[in-house]
Design an enzyme around this catalytic site. Structure first.
Site, short mmCIF file in Angstrom:
data_model
loop_
_atom_site.label_atom_id
_atom_site.label_comp_id
_atom_site.label_asym_id
_atom_site.label_seq_id
_atom_site.Cartn_x
_atom_site.Cartn_y
_atom_site.Cartn_z
N PHE A 84 -6.17 -4.42 7.69
CA PHE A 84 -6.40 -5.45 8.70
C PHE A 84 -7.89 -5.58 8.97
O PHE A 84 -8.65 -4.61 8.90
CB PHE A 84 -5.68 -5.11 10.00
CG PHE A 84 -4.20 -5.38 9.98
CD1 PHE A 84 -3.59 -6.05 8.93
CD2 PHE A 84 -3.39 -4.97 11.04
CE1 PHE A 84 -2.22 -6.31 8.92
CE2 PHE A 84 -2.02 -5.22 11.05
CZ PHE A 84 -1.44 -5.89 9.99
N CYS A 97 -5.54 0.24 7.01
CA CYS A 97 -4.79 0.72 5.85
C CYS A 97 -5.66 1.08 4.65
O CYS A 97 -5.15 1.54 3.63
CB CYS A 97 -3.77 -0.33 5.45
SG CYS A 97 -2.70 -0.81 6.82
N HIS A 136 4.87 2.16 3.91
CA HIS A 136 3.44 2.01 4.13
C HIS A 136 2.94 3.07 5.12
O HIS A 136 3.25 3.02 6.30
CB HIS A 136 3.16 0.61 4.66
CG HIS A 136 1.71 0.21 4.60
ND1 HIS A 136 0.69 1.10 4.38
CD2 HIS A 136 1.10 -1.02 4.75
CE1 HIS A 136 -0.46 0.47 4.39
NE2 HIS A 136 -0.23 -0.82 4.61
N LYS A 141 4.52 2.10 -2.70
CA LYS A 141 5.03 1.79 -1.36
C LYS A 141 6.50 1.38 -1.42
O LYS A 141 7.19 1.42 -0.39
CB LYS A 141 4.20 0.69 -0.70
CG LYS A 141 2.84 1.12 -0.20
CD LYS A 141 2.17 -0.01 0.57
CE LYS A 141 0.78 0.39 1.07
NZ LYS A 141 -0.22 0.49 0.00
N HIS A 144 -1.92 -2.18 -3.88
CA HIS A 144 -1.70 -2.04 -2.45
C HIS A 144 -0.25 -2.42 -2.14
O HIS A 144 0.41 -1.74 -1.38
CB HIS A 144 -2.68 -2.95 -1.68
CG HIS A 144 -2.63 -2.77 -0.20
ND1 HIS A 144 -2.78 -1.54 0.40
CD2 HIS A 144 -2.44 -3.66 0.81
CE1 HIS A 144 -2.69 -1.69 1.72
NE2 HIS A 144 -2.47 -2.97 1.98
N GLU A 170 -2.94 -10.24 -3.68
CA GLU A 170 -3.38 -9.19 -4.60
C GLU A 170 -3.15 -9.60 -6.05
O GLU A 170 -4.00 -9.36 -6.92
CB GLU A 170 -2.66 -7.88 -4.30
CG GLU A 170 -3.18 -6.71 -5.14
CD GLU A 170 -2.62 -5.37 -4.71
OE1 GLU A 170 -3.16 -4.34 -5.15
OE2 GLU A 170 -1.64 -5.33 -3.91
#
Length: 413
Positions: free
Chosen positions: A399, A163, A340, A335, A303, A314
């Site tokens: 990830f 991502c 996403h 998002k 994010h 975050e």
């Protein structure tokens, strides 16, 4: 002094629309692009919602005989690149094409085509597999096809960092221009993995929202009732140029890119560092690269995935980096509207960050209804906010604990 790099063109394909104008209108008005999955029968899955691209016509951007051999994620990449090149009015010729490069990012490549040909193999045998199967699905074919379409012969590569992929692509393109290896770069990312296998994989990880009765309310970053992220598809591209190159040809300049940071969580293969250490290191690296202090940042595009762990991590990272300023800086997660886009998320959020500077409007985090005590900052809830914004930091985390932060700034000659 390092060479200055500016943004002169943008293009995008998302669940909110085709092109920048449709996207910005939707984001400005807090519109959700999330709905029930229509690309396949998802009735057997706990999560049956996604951010699908609607109204996209490949033939508007690619020759049909070429398009039929390429996975749709490549179509989105070429379409976004075509819009960005046209927006920048970048004239690529045999005399200058070696000075123009392309770096793209994608998390998973052509998964839909892989699934299709696996079925062909099982049902009809190996002789029925197309010779275009492999070149039609590999992740670097996005940058490869863009180079073919526009004849660009400069630096060309692809990045597969989940991502964070398209943010890394932008950051690396920024550095390619800074060190003098190119004068302009077509860069961004793309993803199109709304498939049964991907949906099943993310479902088994329990990372997706199951708010099927209210799709438009399912993506709710930083909200106490969030229950997972929403898979989406699409992508975007931007044109980066060395400043003098852009000025000499009279290009329209949206903003300047001034900082790029990278880090690793070194913690877990899917979960973020619970203390936000990786996020902190990444944001600090971007600030150092830009020569800025935390108080110089006037907006953060988070994010903000709408998962329990990511949003808390975050938030902790932001608090550590920004200290008291963390409660003063507006933080939005787009998002909440797009879902996403995985490997395509970073560039889409980068474009929204650039447009925030251009239009003086901070996008909202929609569906923010129930404050979470562990996420207690200013997330621009539900309604866009008018403000002059000169510097935006955009975060992308993936990830494997791979992180990227970009800093965009109002262009001052």
């Amino acid at each position: 002094m390092p060479r200055r790099v500016v943004i002169t063109g943008v293009g995008m394909v998302t669940p909110l629309g085709i092109g920048v104008e449709e996207n910005w209108d939707a984001v400005s008005n807090g519109k959700s692009g999330i709905g029930l999955i229509t690309k396949f029968d998802a009735s057997a899955f706990p999560s049956r919602i996604a951010g699908e691209v609607k109204g996209f016509r490949s033939e508007d951007f690619l020759a049909p005989k070429v398009a039929k051999h390429l996975d749709i994620f490549i179509h989105y990449a070429v379409a976004s690149a075509r819009m960005a090149v046209e927006d920048a009015k970048l004239n690529i010729t045999p005399k200058n094409n070696h000075q123009v490069g392309c770096v793209t990012g994608s998390g998973m490549g052509g998964l839909g085509t892989i699934e299709f040909y696996h079925k062909v193999l099982l049902e009809k045998g190996p002789r029925r597999i197309s010779p275009f199967f492999i070149p039609g699905i590999i992740a670097n074919m996005a940058s490869g096809q863009i180079s073919i379409e526009f004849g660009v012969r400069g630096p060309n590569t692809s990045i597969e960092t989940a991502c964070a992929a398209s943010s890394h692509a932008i950051g690396e393109s920024f550095k390619i221009i800074q060190r003098g290896a190119a004068e302009a770069m077509i860069t961004g990312g793309t993803e199109a993995v709304l498939t049964p296998l991907a949906l099943g994989g993310f479902t088994s990880m329990r990372s997706l929202s199951t708010r099927n009765e209210e799709p438009e309310k399912a993506s709710r970053p930083f909200d106490r009732e969030r229950d997972g992220f929403i898979m989406s598809e699409g992508g975007g591209m931007i044109i980066l140029e060395e400043l003098h190159h852009a000025l000499e040809r009279g290009a329209n300049i949206y903003a300047e890119i001034v900082g790029y940071g990278m880090s690793a969580d070194a913690y877990h293969f899917t979960a973020p560092d619970s203390d936000g250490l990786g996020a902190r290191l990444c944001m600090e690296a971007a600030l150092r690269d830009a020569g800025l202090s935390p108080t110089d940042i006037e907006c953060i595009n988070a994010h903000g995935t709408s998962t329990k762990l990511n949003d808390i991590s975050e938030t902790k990272g932001i608090k550590t980096v920004f200290g008291d300023h963390a409660r003063k800086v507006p933080i939005s997660s787009t998002k909440s509207m797009t879902g996403h886009l995985l490997g395509g998320a970073g560039v889409v959020e980068g474009i929204y960050s650039i447009l925030t500077i251009k239009h003086g409007l901070i996008p909202p985090t929609i569906n923010y209804e129930f404050p979470d005590p562990e996420c207690d900052l200013d997330y621009v809830p539900n309604k866009a906010r008018r403000a002059r914004v000169r510097t935006v930091l955009s975060n992308s985390f993936g990830f494997g604990g791979t992180n990227s932060s970009l800093i965009f700034k109002e262009f001052v000659p």
